[in-house]
Design an enzyme around this catalytic site. Structure first.
Site, short mmCIF file in Angstrom:
data_model
loop_
_atom_site.label_atom_id
_atom_site.label_comp_id
_atom_site.label_asym_id
_atom_site.label_seq_id
_atom_site.Cartn_x
_atom_site.Cartn_y
_atom_site.Cartn_z
N CYS A 86 0.73 -1.03 -0.13
CA CYS A 86 -0.05 0.01 0.13
C CYS A 86 0.84 1.19 -0.06
O CYS A 86 1.42 1.49 -1.09
CB CYS A 86 -0.98 -0.10 1.02
SG CYS A 86 -2.21 1.05 1.00
N HIS A 181 -3.63 -4.84 1.10
CA HIS A 181 -3.28 -5.60 2.19
C HIS A 181 -3.26 -6.82 2.17
O HIS A 181 -4.25 -7.72 2.63
CB HIS A 181 -3.98 -4.79 3.42
CG HIS A 181 -3.66 -3.50 3.57
ND1 HIS A 181 -2.70 -3.08 4.49
CD2 HIS A 181 -4.25 -2.24 3.22
CE1 HIS A 181 -2.58 -1.69 4.39
NE2 HIS A 181 -3.75 -1.30 3.68
N GLU A 183 -1.80 -8.82 4.38
CA GLU A 183 -1.85 -9.48 5.75
C GLU A 183 -3.14 -9.50 6.21
O GLU A 183 -3.42 -10.45 7.37
CB GLU A 183 -1.03 -8.48 6.77
CG GLU A 183 -1.57 -7.05 6.82
CD GLU A 183 -1.26 -5.96 5.90
OE1 GLU A 183 -1.11 -4.79 6.23
OE2 GLU A 183 -0.96 -6.41 4.54
N SER A 235 0.92 -14.09 38.42
CA SER A 235 -0.38 -13.60 38.52
C SER A 235 -1.50 -14.54 38.09
O SER A 235 -2.62 -14.40 38.36
CB SER A 235 -0.70 -12.11 37.37
OG SER A 235 -0.63 -12.56 36.38
N VAL A 238 -1.77 -14.95 31.22
CA VAL A 238 -1.04 -15.75 30.28
C VAL A 238 0.32 -15.64 30.32
O VAL A 238 1.31 -16.55 30.29
CB VAL A 238 -1.76 -15.24 28.79
CG1 VAL A 238 -0.88 -15.95 27.57
CG2 VAL A 238 -3.24 -15.88 28.78
#
Length: 525
Positions: A86, A181, A183, A235, A238
């Site tokens: 782009c 694009h 992606e 914690s 993840v």
């Protein structure tokens, strides 16, 4: 001996597109390491990085405006393949002698690109054949300007009705530009096109996999830490969980995890963390039961930002106290991930390529002098989850909905009290349980319950009750920057409401939040 998983690497120069991180994630998905730097890097930095190929990202800016960003000239003399996406295609065209102009017909959304010439980039890649016998690609466009004239040594590979140069190529130099694009998932063959560029044209090997990332991380951790001891704030989220598992695999009992139970966690969460990491995986865990200390510090405070700061400060104080008791510890581990690094980096232009540490735990006493260990700092969140699975962590834990750092401290509106937290925990657990039962949990991006500090009249049997109100919140989003409220079935919402009012003594009314983002935020505070 472990393979060098950084042997082949792609450099992505960021011109500010909202899709740039997605572009980097796609390259990683293909199995090749890449880094994201701002467009204003120096020749010396590119040489040092030694990329196998370079991708120029999109941008919200216009290449025809004065002072708009340009790729360093060295990009086009480095002797490696270059793909402009782009805006990246437009700056490539201008810098190599072509022309860009503002288009009367802007293209935003789906478009069909017709292949006009053969190119290594898209050979045998197509979505359909049009009546004229040309291969066609279904792509996602997002541009106002367009290339009006390609550089002299380029050829036109593809076009649309309104964009004469949708793909351009210089096969000899291995320079390619695409006006769409690749992606985004809307470009159906986008991943194949990127794969062709990265693996085929740049000649990279797909060495970047969950298994090789773990293997490489363990070798590097052992080299960095040696025989020393490490401390980590665990914690149950993840990032800290995967960090803990990686370190445990690398150094075993020389890792000490500090788990601070602040009284602001989900129902039974503290027990689940201790059981999983302590009993099941055998990690060395220091459990700090600190509900009273947090709630005491929050007494009388109702402003959201003040609550966040207090929760952060008390956590750091407690972590420091525990860390100081661990005299043999030489290293502090943190669950910093690559987007944290990108955010906390800065260059002269205010964009990112200077890598700086992003401190998840701050304010450690100066006398501690701990080294920093960040085993996830090269990884995106989706990669962290994948290696978590590989390390044996349960899917439900790795892929559950986001939970804010301050926990229920920002889901109890106004002043935080133990009574409110206890009611909220039980109501929220019912909502989440019902979402799982109805197979809706993974169809929404985030769902939770909010405690409202207002009382409402209700009727139970022959009696009246005057109890608290909770709000259910569920949203659908791709990036959490914008979100739609989830259109959950009425009968489902009715079932959740009935269960909460009947099973949680102290709640008389349940409402459903139908605000999008914007104008509302996802969390209430």
């Amino acid at each position: 001996m472990t393979k060098n998983i950084h042997k082949h690497r792609i450099l992505i120069l960021d011109f500010g597109s909202q899709y740039t991180q997605l572009l980097a994630r796609r390259v990683r998905e293909i199995g090749v390491y890449c880094e994201l730097w701002a467009w204003d890097v120096t020749e010396a930095q590119i040489r040092e990085f030694n990329p196998s190929g370079i991708i120029l990202s999109g941008s919200p800016e216009s290449t025809i405006e004065n002072g708009s960003p340009r790729a360093p000239d060295y990009v086009f003399t480095a002797g490696v393949p270059v793909l402009g996406v782009c805006y990246g295609m437009q700056t490539m065209a201008i810098q190599l002698g072509g022309k860009v102009e503002s288009s009367n017909q802007r293209e935003f959304g789906y478009a069909q690109v017709e292949i006009k010439a053969d190119s290594a980039l898209i050979r045998d890649i197509k979505d359909a054949i049009n009546p004229a016998g040309e291969a066609v690609l279904d792509v996602w466009m997002s541009h106002g300007d367009k290339v009006a004239e390609i550089p002299a040594d380029f050829v036109t590979v593809a076009s649309t009705d309104t964009c004469p140069f949708a793909i351009m190529a210089n096969e000899e130099k291995r320079f390619y530009g695409v006006q769409f694009h690749p992606e985004v998932t809307h470009t159906k063959q986008g991943l194949r096109l990127l794969e062709r560029f990265v693996l085929g044209i740049c000649g990279c090997e797909a060495l970047w996999t969950s298994a090789t990332i773990i293997e490489d991380a363990i070798v590097r951790l052992r080299e960095q830490i040696g025989d020393d001891h490490v401390i980590l704030g665990l914690s149950g989220g993840v990032d800290s969980s995967v960090t803990a598992m990686l370190l445990h695999r690398a150094i075993g009992k020389r890792l000490t995890c500090v788990f601070v139970d602040n009284g602001l966690l989900r129902l039974n969460e503290a027990d689940q963390v201790l059981e999983m990491f302590g009993d099941k995986f055998g990690l060395n865990i220091v459990h700090v039961a600190a509900e009273d200390r947090f709630l005491s510090a929050l007494t009388g405070v109702d402003e959201p930002e003040a609550k966040r700061k207090i929760i952060g400060r008390v956590f750091v104080e407690l972590f420091d106290e525990e860390a100081c008791k661990q005299e043999q510890v030489k290293w502090l581990a943190q669950g910093t991930i690559y987007p944290d690094v990108i955010e906390s980096a800065a260059s002269a232009t205010g964009k990112a390529h200077v890598i700086k540490s992003h401190h998840n735990v701050g304010g450690l006493p100066k006398e501690m002098k701990l080294g920093l260990v960040e085993p996830l700092k090269e990884l995106f969140k989706d990669e962290v989850r994948k290696i978590g699975l590989e390390l044996g962590l349960p899917y439900d834990m790795l892929y559950r909905h986001p939970f804010p750092g301050p926990g229920l401290g920002v889901r109890v509106l106004g002043e935080v009290k133990k009574e409110y937290c206890d009611l909220l925990r039980r109501a929220d657990a019912i909502f989440i349980e019902e979402l799982h039962k109805a197979d809706l949990y993974n169809k929404v991006s985030q769902a939770f319950t909010v405690f409202l500090p207002v009382r409402s009249v209700g009727v139970m049997g022959d009696g009246r009750k005057y109890d608290w109100v909770v709000s259910l919140r569920a949203v659908e989003t791709v990036d959490f920057m914008t979100a739609h409220w989830a259109h959950l079935p009425y009968d489902f919402l009715g079932r959740v409401s009935n269960r909460i009012i009947n099973e949680v003594n102290g709640i008389s009314r349940v409402v459903y939040d139908i605000s999008g983002k914007p104008p509302a935020t996802i969390e209430w505070e």
